[in-house]
Scaffold this active site. Sequence first.
Site: not given
Length: 380
Positions: A164, A167, A257, A333
Amino acid sequence: MTLQINAAFDGGNIHVVEQDGNRIYLEIIKDNQSDFFQWFYFKVTGAKDQALELVVTNASDSAYPAGWPDYQARVSEDRQDWQMTETDYRDGMLTIRYTPRSNIAYFAYFAPYSMERHHDLIARMAGKSGVGYEMLGKSLDGQSMDCLTMGEGRRSIWLIARQHPGETMAEWWMEGALERLTDENDSVARLLRQKARFHIMPNMNPDGSCRGHLRTNACGANLNREWAEPTAERSPEVLDVRNHMDKTGVDFVMDVHGDEAIPHVFLAGFEGIPDLDKAQDKLFRRYRNKLAKYTPDFQRHYGYENDEPGQANLALATNQLAYRYKAVSMTLEMPFKDHDDMPDLKKGWSPERSKQLGRDCLAILAEMIDQLPISGKDLA
């Protein structure tokens, strides 16, 4: 000097709706052929010593509106040092306030990681002793899919980031990890390169990165929903990488991410894949527990809900790679918001902390390297 706003550069994204003195109404542009949007990056010129109010009018329609409460935008006047600035979310609009000290100020959702910096990183690392480079394929826009390789061991370790593109903390993490892995005086790096063969993709989505997208590639494909059946027409980035993984095997993989809404660092695993191997899952949990003890920037309480047994979405990289290769697979994350466990009122979660987390994650990998399987075998 007239106040102007521009985003026509690498990674830029904003549309000016209306200007009322020092209050400017803006909209974030959707990813191409997609409804996703949340990443913004633009510069304001000619506003020295003026109290700016930058109002994002479509914030409530963004991909993750829960990401706006308690969020603070990043600003820089030299594109090197990024700090948070006063930001509030009210009545569906995000208002950013800042008074520039010079005639140029840059604003972004998070500290950007440009394609030029990416190319500098690849060239710098490829020039180091024992580091190889492979172009695994091309993106839809024709950009190279850059893979760095190093290490002489039998275990196949994959690190991938920035599926993504918005990010950007993921590629900052990669920079920190690569700097440690290539440090010849670092005993952790030397051990890892002795015990494993690394395949490292600092940027899985160069087109989205350059275009200023939040989550998708050039044609609007969310790459982290393409791993079950990638195609050359829609997701060549995933297809080329997965084909190469079929050749190398995968024993451990971390997919890096950022999360818009959760103000913590956390890991997500693969507990819902079909025919889950308990020993495989145990190694993931062991890694997560060790990381929580190693750094206060990581915690285990907050994160995503676990999938029910057999209900994992195999289109996601972590699930597909755990299922396909019996790999110890995980998604890391990091937050866009400030980090609630260890707040930094000036910078929030930052490039520097992302890089340090990359180094820390390698330390835990080194502790566990002898416990990992070899080509999906010998789980313990």
